[in-house]
Design a protein around this motif. Structure first.
Motif, PDB file in Angstrom:
ATOM      1  N   VAL A  80     -46.323 -32.314 -37.861  1.00 21.79           N
ATOM      2  CA  VAL A  80     -46.513 -33.594 -37.588  1.00 21.79           C
ATOM      3  C   VAL A  80     -46.246 -34.421 -38.998  1.00 21.79           C
ATOM      4  N   ASP A  81     -45.274 -35.831 -38.631  1.00 19.05           N
ATOM      5  CA  ASP A  81     -44.291 -36.517 -39.032  1.00 19.05           C
ATOM      6  C   ASP A  81     -43.483 -35.534 -40.215  1.00 19.05           C
ATOM      7  N   GLY A  82     -43.131 -34.968 -39.840  1.00 19.83           N
ATOM      8  CA  GLY A  82     -41.843 -33.212 -40.437  1.00 19.83           C
ATOM      9  C   GLY A  82     -42.981 -32.532 -41.572  1.00 19.83           C
ATOM     10  N   PHE A  83     -44.583 -32.534 -41.525  1.00 16.79           N
ATOM     11  CA  PHE A  83     -44.985 -31.113 -42.252  1.00 16.79           C
ATOM     12  C   PHE A  83     -45.776 -30.125 -41.193  1.00 16.79           C
ATOM     13  N   LEU A  84     -46.511 -29.421 -41.976  1.00 13.20           N
ATOM     14  CA  LEU A  84     -46.617 -28.120 -41.312  1.00 13.20           C
ATOM     15  C   LEU A  84     -48.388 -27.921 -40.872  1.00 13.20           C
ATOM     16  N   CYS A  85     -49.006 -28.165 -39.920  1.00 20.77           N
ATOM     17  CA  CYS A  85     -49.920 -29.018 -40.099  1.00 20.77           C
ATOM     18  C   CYS A  85     -50.622 -28.084 -38.913  1.00 20.77           C
ATOM     19  N   ARG A  86     -52.149 -28.132 -39.565  1.00 22.90           N
ATOM     20  CA  ARG A  86     -52.721 -27.794 -37.719  1.00 22.90           C
ATOM     21  C   ARG A  86     -54.123 -27.811 -37.942  1.00 22.90           C
ATOM     22  N   ARG A  87     -54.462 -27.716 -36.201  1.00 24.28           N
ATOM     23  CA  ARG A  87     -55.722 -28.552 -35.724  1.00 24.28           C
ATOM     24  C   ARG A  87     -56.804 -27.521 -36.095  1.00 24.28           C
ATOM     25  N   LEU A  88     -57.864 -28.554 -36.394  1.00 27.27           N
ATOM     26  CA  LEU A  88     -59.185 -27.762 -36.285  1.00 27.27           C
ATOM     27  C   LEU A  88     -59.990 -28.230 -35.000  1.00 27.27           C
ATOM     28  N   GLU A  89     -60.697 -27.965 -34.079  1.00 25.01           N
ATOM     29  CA  GLU A  89     -62.544 -28.235 -34.321  1.00 25.01           C
ATOM     30  C   GLU A  89     -63.830 -28.736 -34.899  1.00 25.01           C
ATOM     31  N   TYR A  90     -64.235 -29.032 -35.032  1.00 31.84           N
ATOM     32  CA  TYR A  90     -65.420 -28.998 -35.592  1.00 31.84           C
ATOM     33  C   TYR A  90     -66.500 -29.376 -34.555  1.00 31.84           C
ATOM     34  N   ARG A  91     -67.249 -28.195 -34.518  1.00 30.72           N
ATOM     35  CA  ARG A  91     -68.901 -28.352 -33.403  1.00 30.72           C
ATOM     36  C   ARG A  91     -70.251 -28.228 -33.723  1.00 30.72           C
ATOM     37  N   LEU A  92     -71.113 -29.176 -33.666  1.00 27.92           N
ATOM     38  CA  LEU A  92     -72.322 -28.504 -33.527  1.00 27.92           C
ATOM     39  C   LEU A  92     -73.174 -28.790 -32.461  1.00 27.92           C
ATOM     40  N   GLU A  93     -74.288 -27.751 -32.204  1.00 26.02           N
ATOM     41  CA  GLU A  93     -75.408 -28.242 -31.115  1.00 26.02           C
ATOM     42  C   GLU A  93     -76.209 -28.134 -31.868  1.00 26.02           C
ATOM     43  N   ARG A  94     -77.089 -28.985 -31.119  1.00 26.25           N
ATOM     44  CA  ARG A  94     -79.128 -28.718 -31.148  1.00 26.25           C
ATOM     45  C   ARG A  94     -79.388 -29.780 -30.506  1.00 26.25           C
TER      46      ARG A  94
END
Length: 217
Positions: A174-188
């Motif tokens: 991303v824009d020349g940087f090494l990046c990691r994508r995450l997913e936050y999830r809540l269930e209730r």
């Protein structure tokens, strides 16, 4: 006596006249041949111009110049591409998109739970909890921890009212940087909400001298 002298004088004159006549005839023949040659060349030139073959060297030179012009003409496709703008040097140049900010606010709101013994009377179930490990208590520990996970890893936690998961989904530039994508999830109570996350590796800002993982959103 006088007749003999006249005859003697006349003989050389006759010889000279004959010689002059022969020389004059030779010169006339040379002149005739020169005129004939000029006329032949003129006729050939007129014929070449009429048949379109006149001055072949000039036509050949024109063709060669046209070919050279085509061969040396600049090809737009081969023109050097404009130099790309320099990439950002520091992680703090990466910003959170507005749509992600909206999803993050929705996620945080969903995770709010009333709590009598919590500071401010509200517990945030959307905030992941981790067991004590080597990252605990360190600055930006969540990003450093997620930076050590393999792709596809899912961390789970239990909040006061919701179950949460944090999954490392992919790794990219991303824009020349090494990046990691995450997913936050809540269930209730049969409902759920999620938001994206992003961590990137590099220098945090101009004051940093050590590269590390940092949370963007």
């Amino acid at each position: 006596m006088r007749c003999n002298l006249c005859a003697a004088l006349a003989a050389p004159v006759l010889l000279l006249s004959a010689h002059n006549a022969e020389a004059r005839g030779f010169l006339e023949r040379l002149a005739d041949r020169a005129v004939e040659k000029v006329e032949q060349n003129a006729d050939k030139l007129v014929g070449d111009m009429t048949s379109g073959t006149a001055n072949p060297r000039q036509e050949r030179n024109s063709d060669d110049e046209a070919t050279l012009a085509v061969q040396t003409a600049p090809d737009p496709a081969s023109a050097p591409a404009a130099s790309p703008e320099p990439k950002a040097r520091y992680i703090d140049s990466l910003k959170t998109p507005p749509d992600v900010e909206a999803k993050k606010a929705e996620y945080n709101k969903f995770g709010e739970v009333s709590c009598n013994d919590c500071e401010g009377g509200i517990e945030f179930d959307g905030r992941p909890s981790f067991p004590f490990d080597e990252f605990s208590g360190r600055y930006n520990e969540r990003a450093k921890r997620a930076g050590s996970w393999p792709i596809g890893h899912t961390h789970k936690w239990q909040g006061k009212a919701s179950k949460g998961t944090l999954t490392l989904t992919s790794e990219e530039r991303v824009d020349g940087f090494l990046c990691r994508r995450l997913e936050y999830r809540l269930e209730r109570s049969g409902t759920s909400v999620s938001r994206p996350g992003l961590i990137c590796f590099g220098l945090a800002n101009s004051s940093s001298d050590v590269e590390n993982w940092h949370e963007i959103f």
